[in-house]
Design a protein around this motif. Structure first.
Motif, PDB file in Angstrom:
ATOM      1  N   ASN A 112       0.893  -1.314  -0.025  1.00 44.55           N
ATOM      2  CA  ASN A 112       0.259  -0.170  -0.030  1.00 44.55           C
ATOM      3  C   ASN A 112       0.899   1.021  -0.010  1.00 44.55           C
ATOM      4  N   ALA A 113       0.383   2.310  -0.532  1.00 50.18           N
ATOM      5  CA  ALA A 113       1.268   3.526  -0.716  1.00 50.18           C
ATOM      6  C   ALA A 113       0.813   4.579  -0.076  1.00 50.18           C
ATOM      7  N   GLN A 114       0.020   4.549   0.912  1.00 45.04           N
ATOM      8  CA  GLN A 114      -0.513   5.607   1.975  1.00 45.04           C
ATOM      9  C   GLN A 114       0.635   5.836   2.715  1.00 45.04           C
ATOM     10  N   LEU A 115       0.629   6.998   3.272  1.00 44.41           N
ATOM     11  CA  LEU A 115       1.333   7.327   4.327  1.00 44.41           C
ATOM     12  C   LEU A 115       0.836   6.789   5.881  1.00 44.41           C
ATOM     13  N   PRO A 116       1.991   6.299   6.571  1.00 45.79           N
ATOM     14  CA  PRO A 116       1.551   5.856   8.060  1.00 45.79           C
ATOM     15  C   PRO A 116       0.962   6.680   9.036  1.00 45.79           C
ATOM     16  N   SER A 117       0.254   6.093   9.782  1.00 48.09           N
ATOM     17  CA  SER A 117      -0.657   6.997  10.832  1.00 48.09           C
ATOM     18  C   SER A 117       0.124   7.225  12.030  1.00 48.09           C
ATOM     19  N   ALA A 118       0.134   8.361  12.736  1.00 40.31           N
ATOM     20  CA  ALA A 118       0.715   8.595  13.859  1.00 40.31           C
ATOM     21  C   ALA A 118       0.167   7.835  15.134  1.00 40.31           C
ATOM     22  N   ARG A 119       0.902   7.168  16.123  1.00 31.74           N
ATOM     23  CA  ARG A 119      -0.029   6.366  17.007  1.00 31.74           C
ATOM     24  C   ARG A 119       1.054   6.500  18.298  1.00 31.74           C
ATOM     25  N   LEU A 120       0.291   6.762  19.293  1.00 32.34           N
ATOM     26  CA  LEU A 120       0.525   6.966  20.744  1.00 32.34           C
ATOM     27  C   LEU A 120       0.246   6.030  21.618  1.00 32.34           C
ATOM     28  N   TRP A 121       1.322   5.306  22.386  1.00 31.56           N
ATOM     29  CA  TRP A 121       1.144   4.076  23.020  1.00 31.56           C
ATOM     30  C   TRP A 121       1.022   4.499  24.580  1.00 31.56           C
ATOM     31  N   SER A 122       1.928   5.192  25.183  1.00 34.41           N
ATOM     32  CA  SER A 122       1.649   5.535  26.408  1.00 34.41           C
ATOM     33  C   SER A 122       2.254   6.961  26.883  1.00 34.41           C
ATOM     34  N   VAL A 123       2.102   7.257  28.053  1.00 33.13           N
ATOM     35  CA  VAL A 123       2.473   8.572  28.525  1.00 33.13           C
ATOM     36  C   VAL A 123       2.818   8.436  29.919  1.00 33.13           C
ATOM     37  N   PHE A 124       4.127   9.042  30.445  1.00 35.36           N
ATOM     38  CA  PHE A 124       4.639   8.907  31.748  1.00 35.36           C
ATOM     39  C   PHE A 124       5.204   9.974  32.139  1.00 35.36           C
ATOM     40  N   PRO A 125       4.939  10.478  33.484  1.00 39.05           N
ATOM     41  CA  PRO A 125       4.047  10.199  34.339  1.00 39.05           C
ATOM     42  C   PRO A 125       2.566  10.017  33.968  1.00 39.05           C
TER      43      PRO A 125
ATOM     44  N   PRO B 273     -10.677  20.306  36.778  1.00 36.88           N
ATOM     45  CA  PRO B 273     -11.325  19.490  37.889  1.00 36.88           C
ATOM     46  C   PRO B 273     -10.600  18.148  37.760  1.00 36.88           C
ATOM     47  N   GLU B 274     -10.592  17.216  38.807  1.00 39.46           N
ATOM     48  CA  GLU B 274     -10.205  16.083  38.817  1.00 39.46           C
ATOM     49  C   GLU B 274     -10.757  15.185  37.637  1.00 39.46           C
ATOM     50  N   GLY B 275     -10.185  14.353  37.141  1.00 39.47           N
ATOM     51  CA  GLY B 275     -10.739  13.309  36.269  1.00 39.47           C
ATOM     52  C   GLY B 275      -9.644  12.885  35.391  1.00 39.47           C
ATOM     53  N   ARG B 276     -10.230  11.943  34.398  1.00 34.64           N
ATOM     54  CA  ARG B 276      -9.467  11.642  33.178  1.00 34.64           C
ATOM     55  C   ARG B 276      -9.594  12.255  31.739  1.00 34.64           C
ATOM     56  N   TYR B 277      -8.457  12.667  31.243  1.00 28.85           N
ATOM     57  CA  TYR B 277      -8.649  13.506  29.947  1.00 28.85           C
ATOM     58  C   TYR B 277      -7.838  12.701  28.837  1.00 28.85           C
ATOM     59  N   GLU B 278      -8.271  12.993  27.634  1.00 31.00           N
ATOM     60  CA  GLU B 278      -7.562  12.549  26.721  1.00 31.00           C
ATOM     61  C   GLU B 278      -6.439  13.226  26.020  1.00 31.00           C
ATOM     62  N   ILE B 279      -5.340  12.686  25.744  1.00 34.89           N
ATOM     63  CA  ILE B 279      -4.196  13.423  25.013  1.00 34.89           C
ATOM     64  C   ILE B 279      -3.917  12.569  23.818  1.00 34.89           C
ATOM     65  N   ARG B 280      -3.501  13.431  22.995  1.00 35.74           N
ATOM     66  CA  ARG B 280      -3.202  13.082  21.608  1.00 35.74           C
ATOM     67  C   ARG B 280      -1.852  13.660  21.053  1.00 35.74           C
ATOM     68  N   ALA B 281      -1.204  13.098  20.279  1.00 35.03           N
ATOM     69  CA  ALA B 281      -0.103  13.698  19.666  1.00 35.03           C
ATOM     70  C   ALA B 281      -0.361  14.082  18.103  1.00 35.03           C
ATOM     71  N   PHE B 282       0.311  15.254  17.749  1.00 35.36           N
ATOM     72  CA  PHE B 282      -0.209  15.612  16.265  1.00 35.36           C
ATOM     73  C   PHE B 282       1.125  16.051  15.710  1.00 35.36           C
ATOM     74  N   GLY B 283       1.269  15.864  14.521  1.00 38.59           N
ATOM     75  CA  GLY B 283       2.563  16.192  13.772  1.00 38.59           C
ATOM     76  C   GLY B 283       2.079  16.228  12.045  1.00 38.59           C
ATOM     77  N   ALA B 284       3.124  16.085  11.496  1.00 35.51           N
ATOM     78  CA  ALA B 284       3.361  15.922   9.939  1.00 35.51           C
ATOM     79  C   ALA B 284       2.391  14.828   9.430  1.00 35.51           C
ATOM     80  N   LEU B 285       2.290  13.745  10.127  1.00 36.12           N
ATOM     81  CA  LEU B 285       1.533  12.422   9.824  1.00 36.12           C
ATOM     82  C   LEU B 285       0.218  12.430  10.221  1.00 36.12           C
ATOM     83  N   GLY B 286      -0.250  13.773  10.927  1.00 35.85           N
ATOM     84  CA  GLY B 286      -1.753  13.925  11.386  1.00 35.85           C
ATOM     85  C   GLY B 286      -1.893  13.608  12.928  1.00 35.85           C
ATOM     86  N   ILE B 287      -3.112  13.162  13.387  1.00 33.17           N
ATOM     87  CA  ILE B 287      -3.276  13.276  14.803  1.00 33.17           C
ATOM     88  C   ILE B 287      -3.436  11.790  15.090  1.00 33.17           C
ATOM     89  N   SER B 288      -2.969  11.679  16.284  1.00 29.89           N
ATOM     90  CA  SER B 288      -2.751  10.009  16.768  1.00 29.89           C
ATOM     91  C   SER B 288      -4.027   9.802  17.360  1.00 29.89           C
TER      92      SER B 288
END
Length: 254
Positions: A1-14, A77-92
């Protein structure tokens, strides 16, 4: 396949921070382009790149790979929030980032036995990554009569870890064990029988480990709500609900 890869985020620490504070965060992923950024599902959480010191043999203003300085506004406020990475290959894909009122102990490290156990203080939390075929040991001091809520966050923050908690006395004799209370995550409701040091053991049920087996451990003496009834109001109508939980005596409505 000729399409570009997609950005993928596996983990964040802390795994999170406290309102009104900043912390350095390291992320892990694939196909994340150099110079990419992070954004969160709450506008009060922002991230900026951390830059390497100037060096004549390096490009000026070169960012530290995969590390960011995250700022958490005091209004978040306290809680769980989404985190994403973004760059030349789009949004993770999203991962989860926790905001908690409990302070995080950045220097706590789990030990292999009671003597080398990491020291946790009550009303605080710590982040760690489970190791294959190993049991993490923590130690804390408690006073007689205190009612403590001890819990582990793993499945609820997208970790692969199926955590088990064991509470032991200073002689490492097992007192309580927990798993699968909040989904796969354990919780211990502990009323301290005597003033002493206690040992907390944390491990994956199948003794798996690795970067995808991260967890957050917390010990606090504050209120904990299990559920409310009725669960919510109908449209345009207020309703009085009863709270069911632990350490609720003396709690105030907010």
């Amino acid at each position: 396949n000729a399409q570009l890869p997609s950005a993928r985020l596996w983990s964040v620490f802390p795994l999170g921070g406290s309102p009104g504070n900043s912390l350095e965060v390291k992320v892990r992923g694939t196909d994340l382009e150099v110079g990419y950024g992070l954004f969160f599902s709450h506008p009060g959480i922002t991230a900026e790149a951390i830059y390497l010191p100037d060096n004549p043999f390096r490009k000026k203003n070169a960012p530290v790979p995969n590390q960011f300085l995250v700022h958490i506004d005091s209004s978040v406020p306290e809680g769980r929030y989404e985190i994403r990475a973004f760059g030349a290959l789009g949004i993770s894909n999203p991962r989860l980032f926790m905001v908690s009122r409990l302070p995080r102990q950045a220097d706590v490290k789990a030990g292999e036995n009671f003597e080398s156990a990491g020291i946790l203080t009550i009303d605080s939390l710590g982040d760690a990554v489970a190791e294959k075929l190993k049991i993490h040991h923590y130690r804390f001091d408690a006073k007689k009569g205190d009612r403590l809520i001890i819990q582990c966050w793993a499945e609820r923050i997208d970790s692969k870890m199926d955590a088990t908690l064991i509470l032991a006395d200073s002689n490492e004799r097992e007192m309580m064990r927990s798993d699968n209370v909040n989904g796969l995550d354990p919780l211990i409701d502990f009323t301290v029988p005597i003033s002493d040091s206690y040992c907390l053991k944390v491990f994956d049920t199948l003794f798996q480990g690795g970067e995808d087996y991260f967890y957050r451990i917390s010990i606090h003496s504050g209120p904990y709500v299990d559920f409310i009834h009725p669960p919510g109001p109908t449209e345009s109508q207020a309703v009085q609900s009863d709270l069911f939980g632990r350490n609720l005596n003396g709690s105030q409505r907010t």
